[in-house]
Design an enzyme around this catalytic site. Sequence first.
Site, PDB file in Angstrom:
ATOM      1  N   SER A 183      70.229 -18.465  33.347  1.00 29.78           N
ATOM      2  CA  SER A 183      68.770 -18.366  33.326  1.00 29.78           C
ATOM      3  C   SER A 183      68.163 -19.759  33.437  1.00 29.78           C
ATOM      4  CB  SER A 183      68.284 -17.714  32.032  1.00 29.78           C
ATOM      5  OG  SER A 183      66.889 -17.932  31.892  1.00 29.78           O
ATOM      6  N   HIS A 230      69.768 -16.724  37.401  1.00 32.61           N
ATOM      7  CA  HIS A 230      68.993 -15.645  36.791  1.00 32.61           C
ATOM      8  C   HIS A 230      67.527 -16.068  36.734  1.00 32.61           C
ATOM      9  CE1 HIS A 230      68.408 -12.156  34.077  1.00 32.61           C
ATOM     10  NE2 HIS A 230      67.584 -12.945  33.392  1.00 32.61           N
ATOM     11  N   ASP A 254      63.790 -15.309  35.641  1.00 29.37           N
ATOM     12  CA  ASP A 254      62.993 -14.529  34.686  1.00 29.37           C
ATOM     13  C   ASP A 254      61.519 -14.510  35.089  1.00 29.37           C
ATOM     14  OD1 ASP A 254      64.859 -13.613  32.656  1.00 29.37           O
ATOM     15  OD2 ASP A 254      65.181 -15.735  32.204  1.00 29.37           O
ATOM     16  N   MET A 270      57.925 -13.264  34.571  1.00 29.78           N
ATOM     17  CA  MET A 270      57.082 -12.708  33.498  1.00 29.78           C
ATOM     18  C   MET A 270      55.631 -12.725  33.953  1.00 29.78           C
ATOM     19  SD  MET A 270      58.734 -14.716  30.256  1.00 29.78           S
ATOM     20  CE  MET A 270      60.506 -14.742  29.948  1.00 29.78           C
ATOM     21  N   HIS A 274      65.145 -10.873  37.336  1.00 29.76           N
ATOM     22  CA  HIS A 274      64.821 -10.047  36.171  1.00 29.76           C
ATOM     23  C   HIS A 274      63.304  -9.941  36.055  1.00 29.76           C
ATOM     24  CE1 HIS A 274      65.105  -9.662  31.469  1.00 29.76           C
ATOM     25  NE2 HIS A 274      64.627  -8.575  32.033  1.00 29.76           N
ATOM     26  N   MET A 305      60.166  -8.923  34.341  1.00 33.33           N
ATOM     27  CA  MET A 305      59.525  -8.488  33.089  1.00 33.33           C
ATOM     28  C   MET A 305      58.041  -8.387  33.393  1.00 33.33           C
ATOM     29  SD  MET A 305      61.741 -10.876  30.538  1.00 33.33           S
ATOM     30  CE  MET A 305      62.246 -11.952  31.878  1.00 33.33           C
ATOM     31  N   MET A 337      69.077  -5.767  27.088  1.00 33.97           N
ATOM     32  CA  MET A 337      68.482  -6.945  26.450  1.00 33.97           C
ATOM     33  C   MET A 337      69.050  -7.099  25.041  1.00 33.97           C
ATOM     34  SD  MET A 337      66.510  -8.494  28.568  1.00 33.97           S
ATOM     35  CE  MET A 337      65.941  -9.754  27.404  1.00 33.97           C
ATOM     36  N   GLY A 383      66.098 -19.017  24.102  1.00 33.85           N
ATOM     37  CA  GLY A 383      66.442 -19.666  22.838  1.00 33.85           C
ATOM     38  C   GLY A 383      66.362 -18.800  21.600  1.00 33.85           C
ATOM     39  N   ASP A 414      71.553 -10.015  28.171  1.00 33.20           N
ATOM     40  CA  ASP A 414      70.631 -11.134  28.350  1.00 33.20           C
ATOM     41  C   ASP A 414      69.964 -11.472  27.029  1.00 33.20           C
ATOM     42  OD1 ASP A 414      68.793 -12.966  29.282  1.00 33.20           O
ATOM     43  OD2 ASP A 414      67.655 -11.544  30.498  1.00 33.20           O
ATOM     44  N   SER A 456      69.558 -21.138  27.455  1.00 36.95           N
ATOM     45  CA  SER A 456      69.535 -22.394  26.694  1.00 36.95           C
ATOM     46  C   SER A 456      70.929 -22.931  26.374  1.00 36.95           C
ATOM     47  CB  SER A 456      68.703 -22.233  25.425  1.00 36.95           C
ATOM     48  OG  SER A 456      69.038 -21.055  24.769  1.00 36.95           O
TER      49      SER A 456
HETATM   50  C1  DX5 Z   1      64.330 -13.521  27.862  1.00 36.47           C
HETATM   51  C2  DX5 Z   1      64.933 -13.771  29.213  1.00 36.47           C
HETATM   52  C3  DX5 Z   1      66.298 -14.370  29.163  1.00 36.47           C
HETATM   53  C4  DX5 Z   1      66.357 -15.672  28.423  1.00 36.47           C
HETATM   54  C5  DX5 Z   1      67.763 -16.082  28.183  1.00 36.47           C
HETATM   55  O1  DX5 Z   1      63.137 -12.860  28.010  1.00 36.47           O
HETATM   56  O2  DX5 Z   1      65.054 -12.550  29.915  1.00 36.47           O
HETATM   57  O3  DX5 Z   1      66.864 -14.447  30.444  1.00 36.47           O
HETATM   58  O4  DX5 Z   1      65.663 -16.685  29.062  1.00 36.47           O
HETATM   59  O5  DX5 Z   1      67.751 -17.280  27.501  1.00 36.47           O
HETATM   60  P1  DX5 Z   1      68.719 -17.614  26.287  1.00 36.47           P
HETATM   61  O6  DX5 Z   1      70.116 -17.583  26.832  1.00 36.47           O
HETATM   62  O7  DX5 Z   1      68.261 -18.941  25.858  1.00 36.47           O
HETATM   63  O8  DX5 Z   1      68.519 -16.542  25.226  1.00 36.47           O
HETATM   64 ZN    ZN Z   2      66.334 -12.514  31.752  1.00 36.91          ZN
END
Ligand code: DX5
Ligand code: ZN
Length: 218
Positions: free
Chosen positions: A7, A32, A34, A36, A67, A69, A141, A149, A179, A202
């Site tokens: 990610s 990956h 993300d 949002m 991904h 969201m 999830m 993090g 994830d 992270s």
């Molecule tokens: C959370 C994201 C993840 C996240 C993973 O909403 O979908 O992909 O960034 O990050 P870590 O590995 O730091 O939990």
């Molecule tokens: Zn994700």
Amino acid sequence: MIEISTSILTIEKENATKTFYDLETAGTDYYHIDVMDGKFVEKNTESIMYEYSNIIKQMSNLPLDIHLMVENIKENIDRYIPLSPSIITFHYEACKDEQEVIKLINYIKENNIKPSISIKPNTDVELIKKFLPMLHMVLIMTVEPGKGGQKLIPETLQKVKELKKYILDNNLDTYIEVDGGVNKETINMVKEAGIDIAVAGSSIISAKDFKLAIKELK
Ligand code: DX5
Ligand code: ZN
């Protein structure tokens, strides 16, 4: 051996291109992404993730694992089609009914992209079993979506185990991805639950040595 999808949510903008290059050299299997929208989750990463995805496409042949969201799934799929991602995941919770889920799965497939559904920690895995034969992957999830993090919620791994059993019992070939909160302390229990791909943000990005961090997870 499992695959690692890194990610890029928490990378520093100034070093973005170098970070993408270093991740490829270090052996990540996917990037990956993300996405949002500030509605399905609080944060909005739409423009930065689109910008990053375009940079990655210009420099790497590694697959994009998108991904979403977001509430407006179709609009976001359309935005990413020209980048030929390998996988697009959308959230079951963002769909109004089963018809919409099936429509979106088919739409993703028609565009030669592998379809995947994600469920949040409090969503029952029963609800998505019926879609498995149509899906390339399910993303469980292991944290509440919204930020990197966070700590992995161990109870979510029960869903991975149940899903894995269902996949084997029914001779399906659906992949399972997790994830959130994956690091060298949690990776063993995640693997034992039966996953194919682990997303890690992270724990890789904050490591000095990406290659070692990825190796420790694999
Ligand atoms: C959370 C994201 C993840 C996240 C993973 O909403 O979908 O992909 O960034 O990050 P870590 O590995 O730091 O939990
Ligand atoms: Zn994700």
